[in-house]
Design an enzyme around this catalytic site. Sequence first.
Site, PDB file in Angstrom:
ATOM      1  N   HIS A 258      -4.923   8.139  19.652  1.00 53.06           N
ATOM      2  CA  HIS A 258      -5.280   8.208  18.216  1.00 53.06           C
ATOM      3  C   HIS A 258      -6.790   8.390  18.018  1.00 53.06           C
ATOM      4  O   HIS A 258      -7.205   9.371  17.378  1.00 53.06           O
ATOM      5  CB  HIS A 258      -4.752   6.976  17.484  1.00 53.06           C
ATOM      6  CG  HIS A 258      -5.293   6.812  16.096  1.00 53.06           C
ATOM      7  ND1 HIS A 258      -5.074   7.745  15.096  1.00 53.06           N
ATOM      8  CD2 HIS A 258      -6.091   5.851  15.542  1.00 53.06           C
ATOM      9  CE1 HIS A 258      -5.694   7.352  13.986  1.00 53.06           C
ATOM     10  NE2 HIS A 258      -6.318   6.208  14.240  1.00 53.06           N
TER      11      HIS A 258
ATOM     12  N   HIS B  59     -13.333   3.393  16.459  1.00 57.03           N
ATOM     13  CA  HIS B  59     -13.145   2.865  15.102  1.00 57.03           C
ATOM     14  C   HIS B  59     -12.137   1.730  14.996  1.00 57.03           C
ATOM     15  O   HIS B  59     -12.134   0.996  14.003  1.00 57.03           O
ATOM     16  CB  HIS B  59     -12.810   4.004  14.118  1.00 57.03           C
ATOM     17  CG  HIS B  59     -11.405   4.503  14.208  1.00 57.03           C
ATOM     18  ND1 HIS B  59     -11.047   5.548  15.026  1.00 57.03           N
ATOM     19  CD2 HIS B  59     -10.277   4.127  13.581  1.00 57.03           C
ATOM     20  CE1 HIS B  59      -9.752   5.783  14.892  1.00 57.03           C
ATOM     21  NE2 HIS B  59      -9.256   4.938  14.025  1.00 57.03           N
TER      22      HIS B  59
ATOM     23  N   GLU C 119     -11.330  -4.132  15.206  1.00 52.80           N
ATOM     24  CA  GLU C 119     -10.156  -4.660  14.495  1.00 52.80           C
ATOM     25  C   GLU C 119      -9.028  -5.051  15.453  1.00 52.80           C
ATOM     26  O   GLU C 119      -8.408  -6.096  15.302  1.00 52.80           O
ATOM     27  CB  GLU C 119      -9.653  -3.586  13.523  1.00 52.80           C
ATOM     28  CG  GLU C 119      -8.466  -4.032  12.708  1.00 52.80           C
ATOM     29  CD  GLU C 119      -7.726  -2.848  12.131  1.00 52.80           C
ATOM     30  OE1 GLU C 119      -6.618  -3.074  11.647  1.00 52.80           O
ATOM     31  OE2 GLU C 119      -8.250  -1.726  12.183  1.00 52.80           O
ATOM     32  N   ASP C 120      -8.743  -4.187  16.441  1.00 54.34           N
ATOM     33  CA  ASP C 120      -7.529  -4.358  17.258  1.00 54.34           C
ATOM     34  C   ASP C 120      -7.753  -4.979  18.632  1.00 54.34           C
ATOM     35  O   ASP C 120      -6.799  -5.240  19.349  1.00 54.34           O
ATOM     36  CB  ASP C 120      -6.839  -2.992  17.449  1.00 54.34           C
ATOM     37  CG  ASP C 120      -6.289  -2.449  16.139  1.00 54.34           C
ATOM     38  OD1 ASP C 120      -6.133  -3.252  15.204  1.00 54.34           O
ATOM     39  OD2 ASP C 120      -6.023  -1.240  16.051  1.00 54.34           O
TER      40      ASP C 120
ATOM     41  N   ASP D 274      -9.425   9.784  10.354  1.00 54.45           N
ATOM     42  CA  ASP D 274      -8.476   8.743  10.788  1.00 54.45           C
ATOM     43  C   ASP D 274      -7.180   8.859   9.974  1.00 54.45           C
ATOM     44  O   ASP D 274      -6.072   8.861  10.513  1.00 54.45           O
ATOM     45  CB  ASP D 274      -9.135   7.368  10.587  1.00 54.45           C
ATOM     46  CG  ASP D 274      -8.190   6.201  10.813  1.00 54.45           C
ATOM     47  OD1 ASP D 274      -7.386   6.270  11.768  1.00 54.45           O
ATOM     48  OD2 ASP D 274      -8.239   5.223  10.041  1.00 54.45           O
TER      49      ASP D 274
ATOM     50  N   ASP E 126       3.416  35.695  -8.857  1.00 53.63           N
ATOM     51  CA  ASP E 126       3.073  37.056  -9.301  1.00 53.63           C
ATOM     52  C   ASP E 126       1.571  37.315  -9.221  1.00 53.63           C
ATOM     53  O   ASP E 126       1.120  38.450  -9.254  1.00 53.63           O
ATOM     54  CB  ASP E 126       3.536  37.272 -10.757  1.00 53.63           C
ATOM     55  CG  ASP E 126       4.991  37.724 -10.809  1.00 53.63           C
ATOM     56  OD1 ASP E 126       5.527  38.025  -9.737  1.00 53.63           O
ATOM     57  OD2 ASP E 126       5.574  37.745 -11.904  1.00 53.63           O
TER      58      ASP E 126
END
Length: 705
Positions: A48, A72, A76-77, A139, A259
């Site tokens: 990712h 990034h 957080e993870d 992201d 058109d």
Amino acid sequence: MNTIDDLCDRLKGYLPADEIQQVRRAYFYAEQAHDGQKRSSGEPYVTHPLAVATILANLHLDHQALIAALLHDVIEDTGISKEAVARQFGDAVAELVDGVSKLTQIKFESKAEAQAENFRKMVLAMAEDIRVIIVKLADRLHNMRTLGALRADKKRRIARETLDIYAPIANRLGINTLRLELEDLSFQAIYPMRYERLRRAVQQVRGHRKEVVKKIQQRLQERLEQDGLKGRVVGREKNLLSLYRKMKHQKKSFSDIMDVYAFRIMTETVDDCYRVLGTVHNTYKPVPGRFKDYVAIPKANGYQSLHTSLFGLSGIPIEVQIRTRDMEAMANNGVAAHWLYKAGQTDRPIAEGSHARARQWVKGLLEMQQRAGDSLEFIEHVKVDLFPDEIYIFTPSGEIMELPKGSTPVDFAYAVHTDVGNGCVACRIDRKLAPLSARLQSGQTVEVITAPGARPNLAWLSFVTTAKARSAIRHFIKQQQRSESEVLGRRLLDKALAQFDVRLELIPEERLKPLLQEMEVTSIHELLEAIGLGQRMAYVVARRLLSEAEAAVAGKAEESSMIIHGTEGMVVSFARCCRPIPGDSILGHISFGSGIVVHRDNCRNLSEIRDNPDKCVTLRWAEKTEGDFNVNLKLEIEHQRGIIARIATLVTEMDASLERISVDERDARLSTLTLEVLVANRIHLARIMKKLRLIPEVNRVVRLR
């Protein structure tokens, strides 16, 4: 699947070797940090951030943004801190990563509030470095590309948020390549069947139209060569979501929209753009009123182009956009182009202009978020601000200001400066006085008239368009309500203390402190504001402030009534059920969050709480009251031509305003009239009623309770 080697090969085209090496190092750092983590699709998680960095490489972003894209999610993870990232890759990268990181440590009551707070945090980071939002957009784009592994409801929720917030931000920053794909993927996720049917229909039509497109393209190219102009003519594909929106909002069929044949002509210089326009208009007849010059006056996101509509062969409608190659790059990459140009690859002031506009927009967002009451209110303002169809307004000195379509002079005043908006009392449009609610048109000159002591009107919220105006008005009214609530709270507490023969200013500081702690407020001002808004009971607070000896004298002092002047503002309102006016006996109901609601003493709605000191407070009118007060009158009249006009004229002649009039016919001879009239007091009302009774056709006049 892309690899880090593929990414580095792509970067060789515009980054030096040492910066590419730093990007490679960031990839291995991220790979180690995310070791063992998988995405919903089952792929290793590091795919990712690598895909996000690849999207940014296609936009030619600098190495710091690419490193931030690769890292990034590490804060957080994984267990890695912001400080650790700063030590490895520098403070600028750490700030970027922190800005993009989501808020996971705070628990919210609802998903909407969490998303709103997340976006609010991102705006603060954007103010420091606008690359935060570009990384976030990349992201979001990769997340949208890989929605397949998620549940249908989750897909729709993410797609709706993308369509409401992220795609419009990409548009606002001029990054067209990201915007178009975000819109396309969102449309596909929200309405899969509609998307598929439209896609197939477009494919089918494309085959039928090939010959006509080729003819028009060749004709335009030949005319450019005949006139000695350099330019390349290309056919332009319509975005599926924009097709769908046009069909829905303009109530047009698919064939009507398809058109129209769309072309783009790329030239070398701005001068060439206008020469090409002349050639195009000589080749096919232009449609009157359909020419737009975004070269002289660029859009808010920096977009520049000439747009014109033409009648082609056999009346076929043709749309043509004419722009330079630089303008084409700006239209596709927008503010993202700033970092490429900044890196010294080329020197084009157009990118700086776009970046300055983006900074100005973020500055406006920052101002709004400081004023907004909470995250959800802020996100509501931002959504309003993200869908502008611009108009261009001139100031009296000749400066051009961009405003969303549908803006009013109040929006213009707030766009100039918040203080100008707050002090605005009137305006001139093209040197003529005009109402503040007038809708502005492109090209008008607007002059705002201000007055010292003027303040925003709550009614403005019903017609203002811009988020800045809306948030500034709400902020001012909230501040005004707070100060008025504090004044009312002091009056209520003084009245409650007067029963014990004590005054607030005589109560020592050491007795106030424990009470403030107990009531969980930081200051006496906050406590008085809570009393004024009906969130705390003045009588209860008064009892807590007193010593036992002082409380023992309760009831000895004669209860005093609170005085109503009629000009108290938003914290004192007058009940619609009984319409009290000066001269009536009155009683106040303390309403939670709204202050005091004034009722007539004999109002039935107060019968159950009349004797409760926590909910009711005795009131009396000041000797001189100001303002006009609503009262309802019921008239029984005999039918006669012009009778209603005579009644209305009489009310006006008696210095009263007739707010509303309604007629209820009882039979062929009699009607019942209900009037809503603004009066000064009971004496004024009695004079009006007496005059009305003198009209021969009026049988009966009563005041409604």
